[in-house]
Design a protein around this motif. Structure first.
Motif, mmCIF file in Angstrom:
data_model
loop_
_atom_site.group_PDB
_atom_site.id
_atom_site.type_symbol
_atom_site.label_atom_id
_atom_site.label_comp_id
_atom_site.label_asym_id
_atom_site.label_seq_id
_atom_site.Cartn_x
_atom_site.Cartn_y
_atom_site.Cartn_z
ATOM 1 N N GLY A 97 -5.581 3.613 -6.390
ATOM 2 C CA GLY A 97 -5.719 3.338 -7.869
ATOM 3 C C GLY A 97 -6.658 3.669 -9.168
ATOM 4 O O GLY A 97 -6.348 4.445 -10.184
ATOM 5 N N GLU A 98 -8.182 3.553 -8.265
ATOM 6 C CA GLU A 98 -9.638 3.883 -8.949
ATOM 7 C C GLU A 98 -9.127 5.607 -9.242
ATOM 8 O O GLU A 98 -9.056 6.253 -10.551
ATOM 9 C CB GLU A 98 -10.997 3.187 -8.847
ATOM 10 C CG GLU A 98 -11.573 4.154 -9.734
ATOM 11 C CD GLU A 98 -13.130 3.415 -9.313
ATOM 12 O OE1 GLU A 98 -13.935 3.658 -8.872
ATOM 13 O OE2 GLU A 98 -13.290 2.046 -8.005
ATOM 14 N N PRO A 148 -6.759 -2.189 4.030
ATOM 15 C CA PRO A 148 -5.831 -1.582 2.989
ATOM 16 C C PRO A 148 -6.172 -2.154 1.997
ATOM 17 O O PRO A 148 -5.332 -1.977 1.113
ATOM 18 C CB PRO A 148 -3.960 -2.578 3.542
ATOM 19 C CG PRO A 148 -4.946 -3.674 4.325
ATOM 20 C CD PRO A 148 -6.395 -3.432 5.215
ATOM 21 N N LEU A 149 -6.237 -3.664 1.850
ATOM 22 C CA LEU A 149 -6.414 -3.785 -0.352
ATOM 23 C C LEU A 149 -7.779 -3.055 -0.551
ATOM 24 O O LEU A 149 -7.690 -2.588 -2.023
ATOM 25 C CB LEU A 149 -7.415 -5.112 0.001
ATOM 26 C CG LEU A 149 -6.219 -6.398 0.734
ATOM 27 C CD1 LEU A 149 -7.022 -8.186 0.095
ATOM 28 C CD2 LEU A 149 -4.530 -6.631 -0.256
ATOM 29 N N SER A 150 -9.200 -2.167 -0.298
ATOM 30 C CA SER A 150 -10.209 -1.488 0.278
ATOM 31 C C SER A 150 -9.093 -0.434 -1.088
ATOM 32 O O SER A 150 -9.509 0.729 -1.437
ATOM 33 C CB SER A 150 -10.991 -1.132 0.873
ATOM 34 O OG SER A 150 -11.736 -2.423 0.890
ATOM 35 N N ALA A 151 -7.959 -0.122 0.493
ATOM 36 C CA ALA A 151 -7.269 1.524 -0.206
ATOM 37 C C ALA A 151 -6.278 1.495 -1.267
ATOM 38 O O ALA A 151 -6.233 2.668 -2.197
ATOM 39 C CB ALA A 151 -6.256 1.894 1.724
ATOM 40 N N LEU A 152 -5.849 0.182 -1.339
ATOM 41 C CA LEU A 152 -5.185 -0.170 -2.618
ATOM 42 C C LEU A 152 -5.905 0.214 -4.413
ATOM 43 O O LEU A 152 -5.856 0.771 -5.420
ATOM 44 C CB LEU A 152 -4.497 -0.942 -2.289
ATOM 45 C CG LEU A 152 -3.025 -1.918 -2.066
ATOM 46 C CD1 LEU A 152 -3.808 -3.256 -2.162
ATOM 47 C CD2 LEU A 152 -2.281 -0.422 -3.424
ATOM 48 N N LEU A 163 0.324 -1.133 -0.025
ATOM 49 C CA LEU A 163 0.144 0.421 0.321
ATOM 50 C C LEU A 163 0.378 1.226 0.110
ATOM 51 O O LEU A 163 0.323 2.668 -1.003
ATOM 52 C CB LEU A 163 -0.326 0.132 1.344
ATOM 53 C CG LEU A 163 -1.686 1.076 1.668
ATOM 54 C CD1 LEU A 163 -2.627 1.683 0.369
ATOM 55 C CD2 LEU A 163 -2.752 1.281 2.516
ATOM 56 N N ASP A 164 1.969 1.401 0.656
ATOM 57 C CA ASP A 164 2.543 1.945 0.568
ATOM 58 C C ASP A 164 4.147 2.394 -0.353
ATOM 59 O O ASP A 164 3.032 4.447 -0.729
ATOM 60 C CB ASP A 164 3.626 2.469 1.732
ATOM 61 C CG ASP A 164 3.412 2.558 3.271
ATOM 62 O OD1 ASP A 164 1.807 2.861 3.509
ATOM 63 O OD2 ASP A 164 3.791 2.115 4.302
ATOM 64 N N ALA A 165 3.818 1.364 -1.030
ATOM 65 C CA ALA A 165 4.470 1.548 -2.311
ATOM 66 C C ALA A 165 3.805 2.549 -3.575
ATOM 67 O O ALA A 165 4.156 3.284 -4.332
ATOM 68 C CB ALA A 165 5.549 0.457 -3.195
ATOM 69 N N ARG A 166 2.675 1.863 -3.219
ATOM 70 C CA ARG A 166 1.378 1.903 -3.955
ATOM 71 C C ARG A 166 1.241 3.946 -3.971
ATOM 72 O O ARG A 166 0.857 4.781 -5.119
ATOM 73 C CB ARG A 166 -0.004 1.326 -4.048
ATOM 74 C CG ARG A 166 -1.162 1.995 -4.831
ATOM 75 C CD ARG A 166 -1.038 2.257 -6.705
ATOM 76 N NE ARG A 166 -0.809 1.152 -6.804
ATOM 77 C CZ ARG A 166 -2.049 -0.230 -7.021
ATOM 78 N NH1 ARG A 166 -3.732 0.324 -7.114
ATOM 79 N NH2 ARG A 166 -1.581 -1.269 -7.636
#
Length: 321
Positions: free
Chosen positions: A312-313, A304-308, A177-180
């Motif tokens: 992205g969106e 965190p997956l929802s945050a990713l 997440l931080d990298a994204r």
């Protein structure tokens, strides 16, 4: 809104408050000495057995968190709603049992699953915590207790991981997440969008037929994520318990923002209504092509997956103009 630079110290404080080592002085919900980990949470203290293998989740965020850690719950609340709204790259097995609604889960169904741990949220648990605790150790998280919602999301995820023995997996998920976020920040900077302002809205028709906007305030997890990638929230309303303000469409005329990001359902296009369209088309960010409609199933909460997915969106929406 808490500064992003304070997240490490905030996380340390949250985790320290949430977890203590096993102690003989603590007891389980059956009155026996605690042989696992004693967790201080939103509804008190609970002894969680070491590495519980059968977990029931009663809020979508916690269902998502387990999947992100590579764990399938034995039961979860409102599976159909979860499948509709929570769009993450980790799927529930067909074997996971639906235990009813998030608001009123079935204690009978939960009991039949013989869970070793139940995870829920304070918003739902105030009425049934005693009944849940009589079935199995129950941990209650509160994402709306105040402070940084982003820090709370991370701390909740890490606490869950520690209880399940999945700390390394949690670290990898959060590092991703931080990298994204770092990549999106650099992309926006290269595109000349660093420091630009945004307003994020959910638009819908309320009961009674009134078109309504939910505008996300600076203390929301969503706003913190967008601040992290270098944008500035132009909606300066005071912090709200759930991270959003509910206002009428008249508030649109007073918005001074570069980008307007919004979610609206196809069958409830409030901006396309004949009475609203003239106002909508006259707004500066609409005329400039900076009103960005996101997928109608965009989920603005979660782990965190929802945050990713959300990051992205939004990045794709901003990069397309």
């Amino acid at each position: 809104m808490q500064s992003v630079n304070r997240l490490p110290s905030l996380l340390a404080a949250l985790l320290s408050a949430a977890l203590t080592g096993a102690a003989g002085a603590q007891t389980t919900h059956t009155g026996l000495p605690c042989a696992g980990t004693t967790v201080t949470h939103a509804m008190g203290q609970t002894c969680v057995p070491k590495l519980p293998r059968r977990v029931v989740t009663l809020e979508w965020t916690h269902t998502e968190n387990l999947l992100a850690l590579g764990v399938q719950p034995v039961g979860a609340a409102d599976l159909s709603g979860y499948a509709q709204w929570v769009r993450v790259p980790a799927a529930l097995n067909a074997s996971v049992q639906d235990v009813g609604t998030r608001q009123q889960p079935s204690l009978e169904r939960i009991r039949a699953l013989k869970p070793g741990l139940i995870i829920t949220t304070r918003l739902r648990a105030t009425q049934n915590y005693a009944g849940l605790s009589a079935i199995a150790p129950t941990i209650v998280f509160d994402p709306y207790a105040g402070g940084s919602q982003l820090a709370e999301m991370r701390a909740t995820f890490q606490t869950t991981a520690r209880l399940l023995g999945r700390e390394r997996t949690a670290q990898q998920v959060l590092s991703n997440l931080d990298a994204r976020l770092d990549r999106v920040r650099q992309d926006l900077k290269r595109g000349g969008r660093a420091g630009q302002s945004f307003v994020f809205a959910q638009a819908y028709t309320a009961r009674g037929g009134a078109p309504t906007l939910r505008l996300f305030t600076g203390n929301s997890m969503l706003s913190e994520l967008l601040t992290r990638v270098g944008l500035v929230n132009a909606w300066k309303a005071p912090a709200q318990p759930y991270g959003l303000s509910e206002v009428s469409l008249e508030a649109l005329a007073g918005l001074n923002t570069t980008h307007f990001l919004y979610v609206a359902q196809q069958e409830d296009d409030v901006f396309g209504a004949p009475s609203v369209r003239p106002l909508w088309q006259a707004l500066p960010f609409v005329k400039a092509g900076r009103a960005h409609a996101l997928n109608e199933r965009t989920w603005t909460f979660g782990g965190p997956l929802s945050a990713l997915t959300l990051t992205g969106e939004i990045s794709r929406a901003l990069s397309s103009r």
